[in-house]
Design an enzyme around this catalytic site. Structure first.
Site, short mmCIF file in Angstrom:
data_model
loop_
_atom_site.label_atom_id
_atom_site.label_comp_id
_atom_site.label_asym_id
_atom_site.label_seq_id
_atom_site.Cartn_x
_atom_site.Cartn_y
_atom_site.Cartn_z
N ASP A 137 4.75 -8.83 40.18
CA ASP A 137 5.08 -7.92 39.08
C ASP A 137 4.73 -6.49 39.46
OD1 ASP A 137 5.82 -7.08 36.55
OD2 ASP A 137 4.58 -8.55 35.50
N ASP B 96 12.06 -8.87 29.96
CA ASP B 96 11.03 -9.43 29.07
C ASP B 96 11.64 -9.81 27.73
OD1 ASP B 96 8.89 -9.36 30.78
OD2 ASP B 96 8.14 -7.44 30.09
#
Ligand code: GLA
Length: 689
Positions: A445, A513
């Protein structure tokens, strides 16, 4: 053709023809349908055009440099140590290899060599272009702009630009607009590819449809800052220049140094936007992805279920449930390391949290493997929380500037990965983590963009914009080489790092997301303009959706996610037994179709309120279809399928009914959707022998 200093880069269906003119300038003469050598030579006889400019009138050069009177975007800009800016390039030679053509130029006076390289691959219409600049002298040269490619698009009446814009939770939104005169610039200054723009554009004549019309597109394989300039000249001609870096960043090229740019890939297709997208998918599968033939497993990710609030036992319970549903890879997300029990501390300390994992990760990994799943883990290596052991030990390891505040986002700062010692440290830490634990998968990430991007000890701090990404690539490459079974997901607060550069060294990406199935239809549609379903991570999460609060039935959520790499990301501890059981059926359905989805040819389907996708592979056609709401009680329209053999017959595996290809194409398929809102279906057709 070489007496004429004209060369053609041929692909199966296209030719890209360039010529070196009498002033040694490299010109784009043709980017379109395939030409024979004789036809290509005839390009030289064309009257004055955007390709054959007269002084002061829209010069259009394939190597975006090297002419006085060039007032438009210049893809190659340098400043020599005495302050001289203009380049005067002299053609030295053209070197032809297998699928490979390199033009070498040198500056008439200064010690600079410029190589522009074209490369094509068998079976693909994509042409890759890179630029290499070599300082053959001693004094440094400042490189202000080094675009990998400057593509000259043939004249079009009303050229239109397709681009993918967005933001966090709303990535890859496709938009098509008429190109205005002047320069349209898209890019990223954030240190990452960005959510706001994806490094891809397509140009068409304003009339292309999903199924018809020529399209010229380009994609930049780079995960740092970048810029694509689309320039429409006074007569409507269009030039697209793509490269890394952003204003006002410059690179200092020391004596003897070479600067290699990333690949800018160009693609000309006919047959509309869906054909262009398919050609990009084929390119990604054949020439970009490290393990293209593998189908991705059904993954479970624990983030939305637990966020930071979990114990090792919670993870095990989730793993039990995920395995029962048919998941094949269990990924423990954020919150397992250092003091990371919330987002305020611990980033940078890549050892298991001692309270949550007193015996290390071993017991959990054993449990997950015991459930028959692979084990994956979340990391965010380029970051630190100031409240971390790493930052306390090395406060100078983050990007910062003297006398300036260090702006935090999500209570974190960006490590200066451009520093070789930081890159080495990170590699060693991750290598240790992977060597000591049986980790099969890493979700890598990167959750915040650069700010105060300084490097006080460096005499060339702008380098960090390039070296950060290069060192990231180098770490990924080394980890992959040393841990050949490791698979990697690229994530950056969702889809902030999706591009052909990162895809060369990762296996899938986290698309967004935003896991709301309705929003996902648009996000996935934009994503699919360039990137294949094989890399598009798509989780089924809880309803109402944690981000949008929208309530969407389970089947609809699954059917949307099944258009990519299906994953489950809900809190399975609270799913009803009924949902668990239905989820397991849908996972099993997906396993039957995933080869077609992930490796097949995609075609978008639209009929009024009904949308969907068709995937074809061999004798199998899979249709995923969704309809949010009907109006006025009207029946759903039929969905016309694409690319089927009109003379063949296709069996619907749900109903056993046999359809004629000609009817499916001309009239369409009845998806048999439930009349209520949020109806969806998966339809499997088999071509009969
Ligand atoms: C980012 C990612 C999420 C999750 C969190 C964890 O937002 O996109 O999927 O991993 O970080 O902090």
């Amino acid at each position: 053709m070489h007496d004429s200093r004209l060369w053609a880069i041929d692909t199966p269906n296209t030719s890209y023809v360039v010529a070196v003119d009498e002033h040694d300038r490299l010109r784009g003469l043709h980017w379109g349908p395939k030409l024979s050598p004789e036809q290509a030579l005839a390009l030289l006889d064309l009257p004055a055009s955007p390709f054959r400019p007269v002084v002061g009138r829209e010069p259009r050069f394939d190597l975006g440099a090297g002419s006085a009177f060039q007032y438009g975007h210049n893809g190659l800009q340098v400043r020599f140590s005495d302050g001289t800016r203009d380049l005067e390039l002299v053609f030295a030679e053209a070197i032809e290899g297998d699928g490979d053509l390199t033009f070498v130029f040198t500056d008439r006076h200064y010690p600079l060599e410029v190589r522009t390289r074209y490369r094509s691959h068998p079976g693909s219409d994509v042409i890759e272009r890179t630029l290499a600049l070599r300082n053959t002298g001693i004094e440094p040269i400042e490189v202000v702009r080094a675009d990998s490619a400057t593509w000259v698009v043939p004249g079009l009446d009303t050229p239109r630009l397709s681009q993918l814009h967005g933001e966090w939770g709303a990535e890859t939104q496709l938009t098509r607009t008429t190109i205005p005169y002047g320069e349209t610039v898209i890019g990223s200054r954030r240190g990452i590819t960005s959510h706001q723009a994806n490094p891809w554009v397509a140009i068409d004549d304003g009339e292309a449809t999903e199924t018809s019309g020529p399209v010229w597109s380009t994609a930049l394989a780079w995960s740092g800052t970048w810029r694509i300039t689309v320039e429409k000249g006074p007569t409507g001609s269009v030039v697209v220049s793509a490269g890394f870096g952003h204003d006002p960043i410059a690179i200092r090229l020391g004596g003897g140094e070479t600067l290699e740019t990333p690949i800018a890939a160009g693609l000309h297709t006919t047959g509309g936007f869906a054909s262009a997208a398919s050609a990009w998918h084929d390119y990604a599968l054949a020439h970009v992805l490290p393990h293209p033939d593998e189908v991705r497993p059904v993954l479970y990710n624990s983030w939305e279920a637990t966020e930071f609030d979990f114990t090792a036992e919670d993870q095990m319970r989730l793993a039990d449930r995920a395995a029962a549903m048919g998941c094949e890879l269990f990924v423990m997300d954020d919150g397992w390391f250092g003091a990371r029990v919330n987002d305020r501390a611990g980033l940078g300390d890549w050892t298991p949290n001692p309270e949550r994992f007193p015996d290390g990760l071993g017991p959990l990994i054993k449990h997950v493997h015991g459930c028959g799943m692979r084990f994956g883990i979340w990391v965010e290596p380029e970051m630190v929380n100031p409240d971390s052991d790493l930052y306390r030990a090395h406060p100078d390891w983050v990007y910062h500037q003297p006398h300036r505040r260090r702006t935090e986002a999500r209570q974190q700062l960006v490590l200066n990965l451009a520093r070789p010692d930081v890159a080495d440290y990170l590699h060693a830490r991750l290598d240790e983590l992977l060597s000591e634990n049986a980790i099969d998968f890493v979700k890598w990430d990167m959750n915040r963009p650069f700010t105060e991007a300084g490097w006080p000890d460096s005499d060339d701090p702008d380098r960090l914009w390039f070296d950060h990404t290069r060192n990231l690539y180098a770490i990924l490459d080394r980890l992959r080489a040393d841990h050949p079974n490791l698979r990697i997901e690229s994530c950056s607060s969702g889809g902030g790092r999706v591009d052909f550069g990162i895809l060369r060294r990762t296996d899938q990406v986290w698309t967004s997301d935003n896991t709301d199935a309705v929003d996902r239809i648009a996000i996935q549609d934009g994503f699919a303009q360039v990137y294949p379903a094989r890399v598009m991570g798509a989780w089924v999460t809880d309803s109402p959706n944690p981000l949008t609060r929208r309530e969407v039935p389970l089947d609809f959520r699954f059917h949307v996610a099944m258009a990519g790499v299906l994953a489950v990301g809900g809190d399975l501890r609270i799913w009803s037994d009924e949902d668990q059981a239905r989820g397991a059926e849908l996972v099993a359905d997906y396993k039957r179709i995933r080869e077609a989805v992930q490796l097949g040819r995609r075609h978008p389907l639209r009929a009024g309120a009904v949308t969907g996708v068709q995937y074809d592979r061999g004798d199998r056609t899979v249709v995923l279809v969704w309809r949010r709401a009907r109006s006025f009680g009207y029946p759903d329209p039929l969905l016309k399928l694409h690319g089927l053999d009109p003379d063949a017959r296709y069996r619907d595996e749900r109903t056993g009914r046999v359809h004629h290809g000609a009817i499916l194409a001309a009239h369409g398929l009845d998806a048999g959707l439930d009349p209520a809102d949020y109806a969806s279906a998966m339809i499997e057709l088999t071509r009969l022998p």
